[in-house]
Design an enzyme around this catalytic site. Sequence first.
Site, short mmCIF file in Angstrom:
data_model
loop_
_atom_site.label_atom_id
_atom_site.label_comp_id
_atom_site.label_asym_id
_atom_site.label_seq_id
_atom_site.Cartn_x
_atom_site.Cartn_y
_atom_site.Cartn_z
N CYS A 56 0.81 -1.23 0.00
CA CYS A 56 0.00 0.00 0.00
C CYS A 56 0.84 1.27 0.00
O CYS A 56 0.29 2.36 -0.15
CB CYS A 56 -0.90 0.02 1.23
SG CYS A 56 0.08 -0.01 2.73
N CYS A 88 -0.70 -5.26 6.97
CA CYS A 88 -0.41 -4.02 7.70
C CYS A 88 0.43 -4.31 8.94
O CYS A 88 1.28 -3.51 9.32
CB CYS A 88 -1.71 -3.34 8.12
SG CYS A 88 -2.87 -3.15 6.77
N CYS A 115 -2.51 2.96 7.90
CA CYS A 115 -3.90 2.75 8.29
C CYS A 115 -4.01 2.45 9.79
O CYS A 115 -3.00 2.31 10.49
CB CYS A 115 -4.45 1.58 7.49
SG CYS A 115 -3.67 0.04 7.95
N ASP A 129 2.46 2.46 2.61
CA ASP A 129 2.54 3.06 3.94
C ASP A 129 3.92 2.83 4.55
O ASP A 129 4.65 1.95 4.13
CB ASP A 129 1.46 2.48 4.85
CG ASP A 129 0.07 2.93 4.42
OD1 ASP A 129 -0.01 3.86 3.61
OD2 ASP A 129 -0.91 2.33 4.88
FE1 FES Z 1 -1.10 0.24 4.44
FE2 FES Z 1 -2.47 -0.93 6.29
S1 FES Z 1 -3.19 -0.28 4.37
S2 FES Z 1 -0.36 -0.52 6.29
#
Ligand code: FES
Length: 126
Positions: A37, A106, A62, A39
């Site tokens: 994602c 995640c 998230c 992140d």
């Molecule tokens: Fe990216 Fe959860 S959607 S760490």
Amino acid sequence: MKTETYNKIVLEHFENPRNMGEIKNPDAEAIVGNPVCGDVMKIMLKIENDRIKDIKFQTMGCGAAIASSSMLTELAKGKTLEEAKKITNRDVAVALGELPPIKVHCSNLAADVLQKAIRGWESGRD
Ligand code: FES
């Protein structure tokens, strides 16, 4: 966010994250990005006598990633480096009472970033 998919432990850590913030002049730090994602999770450590004296995180991600970071810091704080090296991503997910399957990726950053920080610190001592 659809909160009904998260259990109470995850929600509680998301709403009241432990050890979120910054350590000035950390002894070790690491950043890991989630390829799924994009992140990012950052961890900072204060190490004394081969023990994690303090640990803080900053996570751009998230709710599940924030809860995972928070739980990781609770699992790692006060542990010796040898003990902390044994913490796995699975340990974080179990401590959180499991995440919805779609969010497991995640939690997979949390132990990774800790292990990366410890490796970096150990290689700096050689
Ligand atoms: Fe990216 Fe959860 S959607 S760490």
